[in-house]
Structure formats: C-alpha cells, structure tokens
Design a protein around this motif. Structure first.
Motif, PDB file in Angstrom:
ATOM      1  N   ASP A   1       0.827  -1.218   0.000  1.00  0.00           N
ATOM      2  CA  ASP A   1       0.000   0.000   0.000  1.00  0.00           C
ATOM      3  C   ASP A   1       0.858   1.262   0.000  1.00  0.00           C
ATOM      4  O   ASP A   1       0.518   2.238  -0.674  1.00  0.00           O
ATOM      5  CB  ASP A   1      -0.944   0.024   1.202  1.00  0.00           C
ATOM      6  CG  ASP A   1      -2.125  -0.922   1.038  1.00  0.00           C
ATOM      7  OD1 ASP A   1      -2.409  -1.315  -0.110  1.00  0.00           O
ATOM      8  OD2 ASP A   1      -2.756  -1.262   2.059  1.00  0.00           O
ATOM      9  N   HIS A  54       0.745   4.112  -2.866  1.00  0.00           N
ATOM     10  CA  HIS A  54       0.486   5.522  -2.539  1.00  0.00           C
ATOM     11  C   HIS A  54       1.637   6.425  -2.982  1.00  0.00           C
ATOM     12  O   HIS A  54       1.413   7.566  -3.406  1.00  0.00           O
ATOM     13  CB  HIS A  54       0.198   5.685  -1.045  1.00  0.00           C
ATOM     14  CG  HIS A  54      -1.141   5.181  -0.652  1.00  0.00           C
ATOM     15  ND1 HIS A  54      -1.319   3.978  -0.021  1.00  0.00           N
ATOM     16  CD2 HIS A  54      -2.377   5.689  -0.828  1.00  0.00           C
ATOM     17  CE1 HIS A  54      -2.604   3.780   0.195  1.00  0.00           C
ATOM     18  NE2 HIS A  54      -3.276   4.811  -0.295  1.00  0.00           N
ATOM     19  N   ASN A  60      -1.059  -2.563  -8.696  1.00  0.00           N
ATOM     20  CA  ASN A  60      -2.429  -2.905  -8.299  1.00  0.00           C
ATOM     21  C   ASN A  60      -2.783  -4.326  -8.701  1.00  0.00           C
ATOM     22  O   ASN A  60      -3.450  -5.041  -7.953  1.00  0.00           O
ATOM     23  CB  ASN A  60      -3.431  -1.909  -8.887  1.00  0.00           C
ATOM     24  CG  ASN A  60      -3.495  -0.633  -8.084  1.00  0.00           C
ATOM     25  OD1 ASN A  60      -3.723  -0.660  -6.887  1.00  0.00           O
ATOM     26  ND2 ASN A  60      -3.272   0.493  -8.730  1.00  0.00           N
ATOM     27  N   ASP A  81      -1.118  -6.716  -6.389  1.00  0.00           N
ATOM     28  CA  ASP A  81      -1.762  -6.703  -5.075  1.00  0.00           C
ATOM     29  C   ASP A  81      -3.166  -7.305  -5.142  1.00  0.00           C
ATOM     30  O   ASP A  81      -3.929  -7.201  -4.185  1.00  0.00           O
ATOM     31  CB  ASP A  81      -1.812  -5.267  -4.554  1.00  0.00           C
ATOM     32  CG  ASP A  81      -2.038  -5.182  -3.057  1.00  0.00           C
ATOM     33  OD1 ASP A  81      -1.643  -6.124  -2.339  1.00  0.00           O
ATOM     34  OD2 ASP A  81      -2.595  -4.161  -2.601  1.00  0.00           O
ATOM     35  N   GLN A  87      -5.770  -6.326  -6.721  1.00  0.00           N
ATOM     36  CA  GLN A  87      -6.853  -5.357  -6.771  1.00  0.00           C
ATOM     37  C   GLN A  87      -7.396  -5.325  -8.200  1.00  0.00           C
ATOM     38  O   GLN A  87      -6.665  -5.563  -9.157  1.00  0.00           O
ATOM     39  CB  GLN A  87      -6.355  -3.978  -6.357  1.00  0.00           C
ATOM     40  CG  GLN A  87      -5.881  -3.924  -4.920  1.00  0.00           C
ATOM     41  CD  GLN A  87      -5.416  -2.539  -4.520  1.00  0.00           C
ATOM     42  OE1 GLN A  87      -5.854  -1.545  -5.088  1.00  0.00           O
ATOM     43  NE2 GLN A  87      -4.530  -2.476  -3.551  1.00  0.00           N
TER      44      GLN A  87
END
Length: 117
Positions: free
Chosen positions: A2, A6, A59, A62, A64
């Motif tokens: 994360d 970010h 992403n 991960d 997502q």
C-alpha cells in the motif's frame, strides 16, 4: 504494498501537476499566439506514463481490480498528449488549436481519473 502504491499515486499527481502547470503558465502566451510546449509539460507527461504503468502493475500484483477500459482510455489520451508535446517541443510557437487540445486532453484525463468509477 500500500505504501508503494500511494508513493506512485503521489508521483503520478506530481506529473499531472507539471503537465497542467506548464499549460497554465502559457495561457497568456496562447492568447497572443506565442505559446510553446515547455519542458515541464514533456517531463510531466513522461512521469505520468511511467508512474501510471507502474500503478497498474502494482495494483494487479496486489490482487486489486483494475478497470482496463478506463486505463486504456487514459493511456490513449496520454499518448496523444505526449506525442504532440514531444513532436512540437522545439518549436518557438505552437498553433493555438494544438496547444488548446493538449490542455483539453489533460483536463479530460483528470476528470476521467476522478469521475469514472
């Protein structure tokens, strides 16, 4: 993961700020017909491209979900922006229409990122 995502989102925002900021600094010159693509615009577009590709990869790594159609539309707009800025970067004056198109596409890219859910 994360924190890394970010970090790249922040760098992506820095890229869009450089591209849009470069455009906005030339608005008065655009009205006079003497606008040009400043280096910040090219560097901002390249930053957006690199960080955007990294964000998609991070992403997906991960697990997502990534909206591939949205990313494809944003990438297409960015490639047009990058192509125009790169090809015309050394010219003393850029046509008002082309310069305005880059600003319009940049703004459209921002609104697609924010509003397309």
């Amino acid at each position: 993961m994360d924190v890394l995502i970010h970090l790249f989102v922040g760098l992506h925002i820095v890229g869009i700020a450089a591209l849009l900021g470069g455009f906005l600094t030339q608005m008065k010159a655009m009205g006079q017909g003497t606008a040009r693509f400043v280096p910040a615009m090219l560097h901002g577009a390249l930053t957006m491209l690199v960080t955007g590709v990294a964000l998609v990869g991070l992403n997906q790594a991960d697990d997502q979900t990534v909206d591939n159609i949205k990313i494809g539309v944003k990438l297409a707009l960015l490639i047009v922006i990058l192509g125009l800025v790169y090809v015309k970067r050394d010219e003393e004056k850029v046509d008002k229409g082309l310069f305005g198109l880059v600003g319009l596409l940049t703004t459209a890219n921002i609104f697609i990122a924010v509003l397309w859910t």
